[in-house]
Motif scaffolding. Structure first.
Motif, mmCIF file in Angstrom:
data_model
loop_
_atom_site.group_PDB
_atom_site.id
_atom_site.type_symbol
_atom_site.label_atom_id
_atom_site.label_comp_id
_atom_site.label_asym_id
_atom_site.label_seq_id
_atom_site.Cartn_x
_atom_site.Cartn_y
_atom_site.Cartn_z
ATOM 1 N N CYS A 101 -1.552 -49.020 -36.468
ATOM 2 C CA CYS A 101 -0.122 -48.739 -36.559
ATOM 3 C C CYS A 101 0.334 -47.876 -35.389
ATOM 4 O O CYS A 101 1.392 -48.111 -34.784
ATOM 5 C CB CYS A 101 0.160 -48.036 -37.885
ATOM 6 N N GLU A 102 -0.466 -46.874 -35.043
ATOM 7 C CA GLU A 102 -0.099 -45.952 -33.957
ATOM 8 C C GLU A 102 -0.080 -46.658 -32.600
ATOM 9 O O GLU A 102 0.692 -46.286 -31.716
ATOM 10 C CB GLU A 102 -1.069 -44.776 -33.912
ATOM 11 N N ILE A 103 -0.907 -47.670 -32.429
ATOM 12 C CA ILE A 103 -0.859 -48.441 -31.182
ATOM 13 C C ILE A 103 0.464 -49.196 -31.093
ATOM 14 O O ILE A 103 1.144 -49.190 -30.053
ATOM 15 C CB ILE A 103 -2.065 -49.399 -31.098
ATOM 16 N N ASN A 104 0.864 -49.834 -32.185
ATOM 17 C CA ASN A 104 2.160 -50.533 -32.197
ATOM 18 C C ASN A 104 3.304 -49.564 -31.913
ATOM 19 O O ASN A 104 4.234 -49.874 -31.160
ATOM 20 C CB ASN A 104 2.385 -51.205 -33.549
ATOM 21 N N MET A 159 7.280 -46.910 -28.071
ATOM 22 C CA MET A 159 7.674 -45.711 -27.331
ATOM 23 C C MET A 159 7.616 -45.941 -25.822
ATOM 24 O O MET A 159 8.523 -45.519 -25.086
ATOM 25 C CB MET A 159 6.770 -44.539 -27.711
ATOM 26 N N VAL A 160 6.587 -46.599 -25.350
ATOM 27 C CA VAL A 160 6.462 -46.870 -23.914
ATOM 28 C C VAL A 160 7.594 -47.767 -23.430
ATOM 29 O O VAL A 160 8.213 -47.516 -22.381
ATOM 30 C CB VAL A 160 5.085 -47.498 -23.602
ATOM 31 N N LYS A 161 7.887 -48.804 -24.186
ATOM 32 C CA LYS A 161 8.978 -49.701 -23.803
ATOM 33 C C LYS A 161 10.307 -48.926 -23.746
ATOM 34 O O LYS A 161 11.129 -49.144 -22.843
ATOM 35 C CB LYS A 161 9.084 -50.865 -24.788
ATOM 36 N N PHE A 174 13.251 -51.229 -30.490
ATOM 37 C CA PHE A 174 11.894 -51.463 -29.997
ATOM 38 C C PHE A 174 10.882 -51.368 -31.133
ATOM 39 O O PHE A 174 9.908 -52.128 -31.185
ATOM 40 C CB PHE A 174 11.535 -50.470 -28.889
ATOM 41 N N ARG A 175 11.105 -50.434 -32.055
ATOM 42 C CA ARG A 175 10.179 -50.321 -33.201
ATOM 43 C C ARG A 175 10.297 -51.547 -34.107
ATOM 44 O O ARG A 175 9.297 -52.028 -34.645
ATOM 45 C CB ARG A 175 10.475 -49.041 -33.995
ATOM 46 N N PRO A 200 2.554 -41.569 -23.295
ATOM 47 C CA PRO A 200 2.428 -40.685 -22.130
ATOM 48 C C PRO A 200 3.256 -39.414 -22.267
ATOM 49 O O PRO A 200 4.343 -39.416 -22.846
ATOM 50 C CB PRO A 200 2.932 -41.544 -20.972
ATOM 51 N N ILE A 201 2.702 -38.317 -21.761
ATOM 52 C CA ILE A 201 3.410 -37.039 -21.654
ATOM 53 C C ILE A 201 3.955 -36.973 -20.235
ATOM 54 O O ILE A 201 3.219 -37.181 -19.268
ATOM 55 C CB ILE A 201 2.447 -35.869 -21.940
ATOM 56 N N ASP A 202 5.240 -36.701 -20.100
ATOM 57 C CA ASP A 202 5.928 -36.876 -18.824
ATOM 58 C C ASP A 202 5.383 -35.952 -17.742
ATOM 59 O O ASP A 202 5.573 -34.734 -17.768
ATOM 60 C CB ASP A 202 7.430 -36.625 -19.017
#
Length: 592
Positions: free
Chosen positions: A314-317, A322-324, A350-351, A543-545
């Motif tokens: 689930c966290e990968i999805n 989030m990345v998109k 996106f979610r 990612p952390i900015d």
């Protein structure tokens, strides 16, 4: 009606009912943090929309007590309401019971709706008021008399949470509860908290926005389980499935009659912090009352193998969504008009593209610049900002999926930051890493470890007025106990299989708010002659900015942690991205 008019009408009702004060909390009849519209009485009377807070009205004064997450929001929403803000976490600020004890006279009467007050809350109130001779009227729902268009209790249909996600049958869970009942000498167990009920019976619903719970109560007997629920909410196939497993459906409103029918040979177990005082008072006076924390709360907090495997997927999805979103935001902010609300909606879109998505797990916090200083800010059309390619945008959001619940915060750099913003961004990162890297002996609690996250921030004379993290449910409440990270002492040990957030932050009114949040899984580390050591495994991948970081402030160990984390983010998410997104993510997760 405006808030002042509502308060005046309430005061008139108070006089008619011979009350000198009236208390309106945030809870429903099940002591929930987030509640259905029917129970948003505190919000209706005050205009304050935060999830936590208590309003107290006397005949000549009014106050709202809330915690540090909501100070800035409450100040704005209470303007011109006649309700004073009491910052309940600040030193020297009295609790609302202490305040009432001071301002009321001997013989005065305090009223409230006992359906929304726990047994524990009422006991504490009685202790405080006893020395002053202040009496209680506990069955007075005065708000219901004023709130003419009050929404009904929800009637949405319930559904079954499949065992391929839940990992354990309802029969197995009920048997675990019965074993503990037997150990405590109880032949009945009263369960009122909605997330516990949903977990126990592997059912879910739509009664509370973003919290897939079902308005109901449960009583477990030695050979029977009773579900008290509005019958119209239960589809025939679900009713059949439940009844086959020995779960008998009874009308939601009939539970008090059932409790009064117990005998002096019975013993009923319940949690005084999760059971409302009206249910407590309905129990036969001769029945043995066994007060213990909910059995299900700890069982639910320790995720089983199937739940953990599902959550990781689930966290990968969720990370892909989030990345998109972050890529879209960073590449579009200078080209098109994006507001806090439109950004929030885009992230939800996106979610929704991800498999097994159900709904958001809470109202997204999307705050640009100084709006982010309000920890639980909620954008609205009147006050929202338009984003520009400068400054930072804090987004705290999550999703409910059939295979898990997520909660992630990223502070996204949209353009040039001030030195102060970069300094604070980096401090928050250091705080997050310090807790992420913790190695601790089994038996430690979240309050033992909370200081690890605060130390990098305390070093510069700053702090955040909230906890550092909370447990997370599984397709359930995003805030789930009993584990947490907090300065407030607790005795809940961190156990293998618990999921908890790590979310330190810095919030400066009128300037900015910065938070970085990952969910973590408690896992075993080495076992030595000194005992079993534990550690945390990140399950959030986003990612952390790097644009927010002052690299000179990071130690080599902190850089190594960040590089390792970002490498894992790329490896896990890249297979689900297109080539353009992969290239972007590779740059966002590059080694520093």
């Amino acid at each position: 009606m405006k808030v002042k008019e509502k308060i005046e009408k309430l005061r008139q009702l108070m006089k008619e009912n011979k009350m000198d004060a009236y208390i309106i909390p945030s809870f429903d009849a099940h002591q929930s943090e987030y509640v259905a519209e029917h129970w948003k009485c505190r919000q209706w009377i005050s205009g304050f929309t935060g999830s936590a807070g208590t309003v107290v009205i006397t005949l000549d004064d009014a106050g709202l007590w809330t915690d540090g997450r909501y100070y800035l929001q409450a100040e704005k929403q209470l303007e011109d309401s006649g309700i004073r803000l009491f910052r309940m976490v600040d030193p020297g600020v009295p609790s609302y019971t202490e305040w009432l004890k001071d301002v009321l006279l001997k013989g005065n009467i305090v009223g409230f709706d006992g359906n929304v007050f726990s047994v524990e809350m009422v006991k504490n109130m009685e202790e405080v008021f006893e020395t002053k001779g202040i009496a209680l009227k506990i069955n007075q729902d005065l708000i219901n008399e004023l709130w003419k268009d009050r929404p009904d209790i929800p009637k949405d249909l319930i559904w079954v949470h499949d065992i391929r996600y839940a990992g354990k049958s309802r029969a197995a869970k009920i048997n675990e509860v019965r074993e503990e009942m037997k150990n405590k000498g109880a032949n009945y167990y009263l369960l009122s908290s909605l997330d516990d009920i949903a977990w126990l019976l592997n059912i879910r619903g739509l009664d509370v926005q973003n919290n897939p719970v079902v308005t109901s109560n449960v009583i477990i007997a030695e050979d029977k389980c009773y579900l008290f629920i509005d019958a119209s909410k239960v589809p025939k196939d679900v009713k059949f499935e439940l009844e086959v497993e020995g779960i008998e459906l009874k009308e939601y409103s009939s539970i008090q009659q059932f409790l009064s029918g117990l005998t002096n040979k019975d013993g009923i177990m319940f949690d005084t912090t999760k059971t409302n005082v009206c249910l407590y008072n309905a129990i036969n006076i001769d029945t043995k009352k066994i007060e213990e924390a909910n059995i299900t709360t700890k069982l639910k907090a320790i995720k089983n193998k199937t739940e953990i495997e599902n959550l990781k997927r689930c966290e990968i999805n969720d990370g892909v969504a989030m990345v998109k979103f972050i890529k879209w935001l960073k590449t579009s902010v200078a080209e098109e008009e994006i507001t806090e609300i439109s950004a929030e909606k885009k992230l939800e879109d996106f979610r929704r593209q991800q498999e097994l998505f159900v709904e958001p797990s809470f109202d997204t916090i999307a705050g640009y610049k100084d709006h982010a200083a309000m920890m639980h800010y909620k954008a609205n059309k009147e006050t929202q900002y338009t984003l520009r390619n400068e400054g930072a945008f804090l987004v705290d959001s999550g999703g409910q999926y059939l295979n898990g619940t997520t909660d992630t915060t990223r502070t996204i750099v949209l353009g040039t930051l001030t030195e102060e913003e970069k300094f604070d961004f980096t401090l928050v990162l250091k705080a997050n890493i310090a807790l992420s890297e913790a190695k601790f002996l089994h038996g430690a609690t979240g309050s033992n470890l909370d200081v690890l996250a605060r130390q990098p921030i305390w070093k510069y004379g700053m702090d955040y007025k909230c906890g550092t993290g909370h447990g997370v449910g599984f397709l359930l409440n995003v805030h789930e106990g009993p584990q947490n990270f907090s300065k407030i002492p607790n005795n809940v040990q961190l156990e293998k299989g618990m999921v908890i957030t790590n979310e330190p932050g810095i919030y400066k009114e009128g300037k900015h708010g910065i938070r970085t949040e990952n969910m973590m899984l408690v896992v075993e580390d080495e076992k030595t002659e000194f005992g079993q050591f534990m550690k945390f495994e990140p399950v959030t991948f986003c990612p952390i900015d790097l644009a927010g970081i002052n690299k000179d402030m990071l130690t080599e160990s902190e850089k190594q942690w960040l590089n390792s984390y970002h490498k894992e983010v790329y490896v896990k998410l890249a297979p689900y991205l297109n080539e353009e997104e992969k290239v972007w993510l590779q740059e966002e997760t590059k080694t520093i």
